[in-house]
Design an enzyme around this catalytic site. Structure first.
Site, short mmCIF file in Angstrom:
data_model
loop_
_atom_site.label_atom_id
_atom_site.label_comp_id
_atom_site.label_asym_id
_atom_site.label_seq_id
_atom_site.Cartn_x
_atom_site.Cartn_y
_atom_site.Cartn_z
N GLY A 96 -4.92 -0.45 13.86
CA GLY A 96 -3.63 -0.24 14.52
C GLY A 96 -2.85 -1.52 14.74
N GLY A 106 0.77 -1.24 0.00
CA GLY A 106 0.00 0.00 0.00
C GLY A 106 0.80 1.29 0.00
N ASP A 144 -5.57 1.71 10.52
CA ASP A 144 -7.00 1.50 10.76
C ASP A 144 -7.18 0.97 12.19
OD1 ASP A 144 -9.72 1.08 10.42
OD2 ASP A 144 -9.48 -0.74 9.24
N ASP A 190 0.59 3.27 4.45
CA ASP A 190 -0.46 3.97 3.71
C ASP A 190 -1.59 4.44 4.63
OD1 ASP A 190 -1.37 1.35 4.14
OD2 ASP A 190 -2.13 1.05 2.11
N THR A 232 -1.60 -3.82 12.63
CA THR A 232 -0.44 -4.06 11.78
C THR A 232 0.78 -3.30 12.30
OG1 THR A 232 -1.92 -4.28 9.89
CG2 THR A 232 0.41 -3.94 9.40
P1 IMP Z 1 -4.80 -2.21 10.58
O1 IMP Z 1 -3.91 -3.33 11.02
O2 IMP Z 1 -6.26 -2.49 10.84
O3 IMP Z 1 -4.39 -0.86 11.12
O4 IMP Z 1 -4.75 -2.20 9.01
C1 IMP Z 1 -3.81 -1.56 8.32
C2 IMP Z 1 -3.70 -2.10 6.92
O5 IMP Z 1 -4.98 -2.39 6.39
C3 IMP Z 1 -3.09 -1.05 6.04
O6 IMP Z 1 -1.76 -1.35 5.81
C4 IMP Z 1 -3.90 -1.13 4.78
O7 IMP Z 1 -3.18 -1.90 3.84
C5 IMP Z 1 -5.18 -1.83 5.12
N1 IMP Z 1 -6.32 -0.88 5.19
C6 IMP Z 1 -6.94 -0.39 6.29
N2 IMP Z 1 -7.94 0.45 5.97
C7 IMP Z 1 -7.95 0.50 4.62
C8 IMP Z 1 -8.74 1.23 3.67
O8 IMP Z 1 -9.64 2.04 3.98
N3 IMP Z 1 -8.43 1.03 2.37
C9 IMP Z 1 -7.44 0.19 1.95
N4 IMP Z 1 -6.67 -0.50 2.80
C10 IMP Z 1 -6.92 -0.35 4.13
MG MG Z 2 -3.25 -2.96 2.01
#
Ligand code: IMP
Ligand code: MG
Length: 173
Positions: free
Chosen positions: A102, A41, A100, A97, A104
């Site tokens: 958090g 991303g 969301d 990128d 990752t």
């Molecule tokens: P987290 O672990 O939920 O914070 O997710 C983070 C990862 O999910 C990011 O590296 C993105 O690749 C993907 N992601 C989260 N939200 C979106 C979105 O709205 N569009 C596209 N990818 C997303």
């Molecule tokens: Mg992604």
């Protein structure tokens, strides 16, 4: 036809990326830093951001996947490509990128902290606040957006839409 709505224009992204690059350059002064791009991303954001940073940089890439074809994080991240640089004792900036839930970044911070960098900071293009589950400190972000599924400027849905120069809300993912 894909239903999508413009959220951030190309001009606004470019303006903000310049500001981020200037802030990062000022904070690190002339100290070298390692930029780690979180694939896939962040590839476009990283390419633009790196060109706005003036201290010497080393660049590396890590790849994690957590989504499959869904619009929410599965909670377990798969580490499919590690960095190749030794970051011990170095100033490191993770470039993402979007944050969301958090999960990752929290996990990546854990993994990279164990390698004893001198500092470890986070820069994300988009800070999506509504679904945050894990406390993670974000040192630099381009835009705060509370909700919705975003695509473009690197962000995908099932590997599509990454190539747009702007960011859109995907209306019916
Ligand atoms: P987290 O672990 O939920 O914070 O997710 C983070 C990862 O999910 C990011 O590296 C993105 O690749 C993907 N992601 C989260 N939200 C979106 C979105 O709205 N569009 C596209 N990818 C997303
Ligand atoms: Mg992604």
């Amino acid at each position: 036809m894909v239903d999508k709505e413009l959220v951030i224009s190309e001009a606004d992204i470019q303006k903000r990326v310049k500001m981020l690059g200037a802030a990062i350059s000022a904070d690190y002064a002339d100290k070298p830093l390692v930029l780690i791009c979180i694939l896939n991303g962040a590839f476009i954001f990283m390419a633009d951001l790196a060109r706005q940073i003036t201290p010497p940089v080393e660049i590396d890439f890590v790849r994690v996947s957590s989504y499959g074809g869904n619009t929410y994080s599965s909670g377990t991240i798969a580490f499919t490509k590690d960095i190749e640089l030794d970051i011990t004792g170095k100033d490191v900036l993770l470039v993402e990128d979007i944050v969301d839930t958090g999960r990752t970044l929290a996990r990546l911070k854990e993994i990279f902290s164990a390698r004893k960098p001198r500092s470890l900071k986070i820069c994300t293009l988009i800070n999506k606040t509504e679904r945050r589950e894990t406390e993670v400190e974000i040192d630099y972000f381009g835009f705060a957006i509370d909700h919705g599924f975003l695509v473009g400027y690197g962000l995908d849905y099932a590997e599509q839409h990454r190539h747009y120069p702007e960011v859109y809300h995907l209306l019916n993912p």
